[in-house]
Motif scaffolding. Sequence first.
Motif, PDB file in Angstrom:
ATOM      1  N   ALA A  95       0.802  -1.519  -0.259  1.00 33.84           N
ATOM      2  CA  ALA A  95      -0.097  -0.271  -0.059  1.00 33.84           C
ATOM      3  C   ALA A  95       1.244   1.106   0.102  1.00 33.84           C
ATOM      4  CB  ALA A  95      -0.536  -0.165   1.240  1.00 33.84           C
ATOM      5  N   LEU A  96       1.548   1.092   0.928  1.00 35.80           N
ATOM      6  CA  LEU A  96       2.853   2.590   0.877  1.00 35.80           C
ATOM      7  C   LEU A  96       3.365   2.342  -0.375  1.00 35.80           C
ATOM      8  CD1 LEU A  96       4.452   1.662   4.602  1.00 35.80           C
ATOM      9  CD2 LEU A  96       2.968   3.373   3.694  1.00 35.80           C
ATOM     10  N   ALA A  97       3.895   1.329  -1.005  1.00 35.28           N
ATOM     11  CA  ALA A  97       4.997   1.584  -2.274  1.00 35.28           C
ATOM     12  C   ALA A  97       3.368   2.658  -3.557  1.00 35.28           C
ATOM     13  CB  ALA A  97       4.965  -0.015  -3.260  1.00 35.28           C
ATOM     14  N   CYS A  98       2.292   2.141  -3.401  1.00 37.11           N
ATOM     15  CA  CYS A  98       0.864   2.714  -4.405  1.00 37.11           C
ATOM     16  C   CYS A  98       0.959   3.785  -4.236  1.00 37.11           C
ATOM     17  CB  CYS A  98      -0.141   1.642  -4.262  1.00 37.11           C
ATOM     18  SG  CYS A  98      -0.087  -0.033  -5.239  1.00 37.11           S
ATOM     19  N   CYS A  99       1.206   4.393  -2.668  1.00 36.23           N
ATOM     20  CA  CYS A  99       1.268   5.511  -2.030  1.00 36.23           C
ATOM     21  C   CYS A  99       2.480   6.838  -3.035  1.00 36.23           C
ATOM     22  CB  CYS A  99       0.929   5.703  -0.971  1.00 36.23           C
ATOM     23  SG  CYS A  99      -0.778   5.475   0.124  1.00 36.23           S
ATOM     24  N   HIS A 100       3.624   6.028  -2.967  1.00 36.71           N
ATOM     25  CA  HIS A 100       4.419   6.796  -3.965  1.00 36.71           C
ATOM     26  C   HIS A 100       4.275   6.694  -5.595  1.00 36.71           C
ATOM     27  CE1 HIS A 100       8.584   6.205  -4.904  1.00 36.71           C
ATOM     28  NE2 HIS A 100       8.654   6.993  -4.258  1.00 36.71           N
ATOM     29  N   TRP A 101       4.271   5.541  -5.617  1.00 37.35           N
ATOM     30  CA  TRP A 101       4.117   5.689  -6.820  1.00 37.35           C
ATOM     31  C   TRP A 101       3.098   6.499  -7.627  1.00 37.35           C
ATOM     32  CZ3 TRP A 101       5.481   2.933 -11.229  1.00 37.35           C
ATOM     33  CH2 TRP A 101       5.613   2.940 -11.935  1.00 37.35           C
ATOM     34  N   ALA A 102       2.120   6.732  -7.024  1.00 40.35           N
ATOM     35  CA  ALA A 102       0.870   7.591  -7.106  1.00 40.35           C
ATOM     36  C   ALA A 102       1.416   8.764  -7.426  1.00 40.35           C
ATOM     37  CB  ALA A 102      -0.047   7.373  -6.145  1.00 40.35           C
ATOM     38  N   LEU A 103       2.377   9.623  -5.650  1.00 40.43           N
ATOM     39  CA  LEU A 103       2.763  10.405  -5.419  1.00 40.43           C
ATOM     40  C   LEU A 103       3.860  11.226  -6.622  1.00 40.43           C
ATOM     41  CD1 LEU A 103       2.569  10.565  -2.127  1.00 40.43           C
ATOM     42  CD2 LEU A 103       1.374  12.407  -2.945  1.00 40.43           C
ATOM     43  N   TRP A 104       5.053  10.167  -7.155  1.00 38.62           N
ATOM     44  CA  TRP A 104       6.101  10.306  -7.582  1.00 38.62           C
ATOM     45  C   TRP A 104       5.552  10.922  -9.882  1.00 38.62           C
ATOM     46  CZ3 TRP A 104       9.998   5.996  -9.366  1.00 38.62           C
ATOM     47  CH2 TRP A 104      10.685   6.814  -9.815  1.00 38.62           C
ATOM     48  N   GLN A 105       3.909   9.889  -9.256  1.00 31.87           N
ATOM     49  CA  GLN A 105       3.395  10.485 -11.053  1.00 31.87           C
ATOM     50  C   GLN A 105       2.755  12.185 -11.103  1.00 31.87           C
ATOM     51  OE1 GLN A 105       3.888   8.168 -13.001  1.00 31.87           O
ATOM     52  NE2 GLN A 105       5.107   7.185 -12.086  1.00 31.87           N
ATOM     53  N   ARG A 106       2.767  12.414  -9.947  1.00 32.54           N
ATOM     54  CA  ARG A 106       2.270  13.509 -10.029  1.00 32.54           C
ATOM     55  C   ARG A 106       2.536  14.685  -9.786  1.00 32.54           C
ATOM     56  NH1 ARG A 106      -3.945  14.313  -9.076  1.00 32.54           N
ATOM     57  NH2 ARG A 106      -3.940  11.955 -10.774  1.00 32.54           N
ATOM     58  N   PHE A 107       3.896  14.154  -8.722  1.00 31.29           N
ATOM     59  CA  PHE A 107       4.869  15.517  -7.957  1.00 31.29           C
ATOM     60  C   PHE A 107       6.569  14.784  -8.555  1.00 31.29           C
ATOM     61  CE2 PHE A 107       0.501  15.283  -5.145  1.00 31.29           C
ATOM     62  CZ  PHE A 107       0.675  16.604  -5.418  1.00 31.29           C
ATOM     63  N   SER A 108       7.212  15.312  -7.626  1.00 25.56           N
ATOM     64  CA  SER A 108       8.716  15.091  -8.209  1.00 25.56           C
ATOM     65  C   SER A 108       8.496  14.045  -7.000  1.00 25.56           C
ATOM     66  CB  SER A 108      10.107  16.093  -6.947  1.00 25.56           C
ATOM     67  OG  SER A 108       9.665  16.647  -5.868  1.00 25.56           O
ATOM     68  N   ALA A 109       9.754  13.566  -7.370  1.00 23.38           N
ATOM     69  CA  ALA A 109      10.660  12.310  -6.345  1.00 23.38           C
ATOM     70  C   ALA A 109      10.878  12.282  -4.867  1.00 23.38           C
ATOM     71  CB  ALA A 109      12.348  11.662  -7.070  1.00 23.38           C
ATOM     72  N   SER A 110      11.346  13.568  -4.553  1.00 25.28           N
ATOM     73  CA  SER A 110      11.475  13.781  -3.065  1.00 25.28           C
ATOM     74  C   SER A 110      10.629  14.233  -2.233  1.00 25.28           C
ATOM     75  CB  SER A 110      11.983  15.202  -3.399  1.00 25.28           C
ATOM     76  OG  SER A 110      13.020  15.392  -3.239  1.00 25.28           O
ATOM     77  N   VAL A 111       9.744  14.775  -3.077  1.00 22.96           N
ATOM     78  CA  VAL A 111       7.743  14.976  -2.188  1.00 22.96           C
ATOM     79  C   VAL A 111       7.194  13.264  -2.564  1.00 22.96           C
ATOM     80  CG1 VAL A 111       5.547  15.245  -2.962  1.00 22.96           C
ATOM     81  CG2 VAL A 111       6.938  17.283  -3.335  1.00 22.96           C
ATOM     82  N   ALA A 112       7.294  12.526  -3.367  1.00 23.42           N
ATOM     83  CA  ALA A 112       6.942  11.480  -3.126  1.00 23.42           C
ATOM     84  C   ALA A 112       7.442  10.681  -2.063  1.00 23.42           C
ATOM     85  CB  ALA A 112       7.704  10.486  -4.845  1.00 23.42           C
ATOM     86  N   LEU A 113       8.417  10.279  -1.902  1.00 26.86           N
ATOM     87  CA  LEU A 113       9.137  10.003  -0.984  1.00 26.86           C
ATOM     88  C   LEU A 113       9.001  10.430   0.571  1.00 26.86           C
ATOM     89  CD1 LEU A 113      11.551   8.161   0.404  1.00 26.86           C
ATOM     90  CD2 LEU A 113      13.081  10.395   0.013  1.00 26.86           C
ATOM     91  N   LEU A 114       8.964  11.816   0.844  1.00 26.91           N
ATOM     92  CA  LEU A 114       8.626  12.807   2.051  1.00 26.91           C
ATOM     93  C   LEU A 114       6.722  12.319   2.157  1.00 26.91           C
ATOM     94  CD1 LEU A 114      10.558  15.872   1.696  1.00 26.91           C
ATOM     95  CD2 LEU A 114      10.960  14.265   3.347  1.00 26.91           C
TER      96      LEU A 114
END
Length: 387
Positions: A95-114
């Motif tokens: 689930a956390l991996a999917c959240c990271h993927w979703a955030l990464w597609q819309r924002f930046s790698a740093s925002v997705a990680l944080l």
Amino acid sequence: MFRSLSIGLLSWSLSIVLYSPRLTLFLGLNSGATRRDDLLAQCIDPLTRNLAEPILAYRIIQPWIAHTLGLCGDRRDLPALLGSPGIAYLALILALACCHWALWQRFSASVALLGTLALATTMVTQWTNTAWGHPDSLTLLPIALLLIWRQPLLVATAVALGALNDERLVLALPFLALWWWRASDKLTVAVRELRSPTLGVLAGLAVAVLVRAALAKGWIGPGIVDAYSGGSLLSGSLQRVLQPSTWPGLLVMVLLGFRWLWLVPVMALSILWRERVTIRGLVYGIGLLLTSLATFSVADVSRSFAFLFPAILVGLTILVEQGGWSLSRLQRWLAWILGLNVLTPAAKVFDVPAAWWENPLIWASPYLPLPVNLWQWLRSPNGAVTW
């Protein structure tokens, strides 16, 4: 995909270090029964009705998976540990991996990680980590999948499985719709784009309702009697909302849901308030209000907010698309929020008494870091020496 899986594992690792289970409770020989013991009984027979908590007879997804994989046994057996909490922990990582993927597609790698790390410091992970026998992540995972996919068949399958595991999946639905509804899209465009996923949601809910009815009436298994013997959910909700003396306690439990990450929807709402009224903004504001009120119908208010986590992701979108925030500013805010969540204590609270200051440990059970719980287990007479 590999990076998102790695971040999912990293985020969960951070959460399990900060918020770890009481091993002496779930593995001790004389520690008393927990919901996990019901779950282990369901693993052997997913349709058993010999349960301390009858409501679990409806929630057959985790027992069915464990039964199919043969991950059953007594509370200390390795197969049983892989079944519970193993299945729930794996679903939480995904689930956390999917959240990271979703955030990464819309924002930046740093925002997705944080953003993913910040979610991992809230009830999104805390309850599943610490309360074995409560596989909330098997509902959180379908919700997270719908952040990255919206094909109707997948939507129907995810909604059906997630709702059968925990009906609070419905709390996430307004925010999943808003996640796919960009601020630049007109209402007609959004309706057209969401038509097929909406049909998938309705089909999934229909399947979940039919399966629950079949379980209750005995079309599947021996039937279920008095699963909600504690009383009316609606009456409990109304009693809390209409009694001002309960409001401070409710506020504490609401804040414990996301803790400092609540700043994201608060700032998003302030931006929407300053703009002209839009249907999208109304859905977000009213959705937060109604879903928050819905959590008052159960004792574990804070836990219920885990199912609303897409509201945080939508809030981040509002900050950028409508608030004009740069990604660097969003990154700084998330870094501060993550730091505050890590440094401030978290706790499990079911009620706040009037004289709350007299002995807080009576009504607040703080989450303990992994080294503390490991030490308790190793020094316990019922711990390692009896393994």
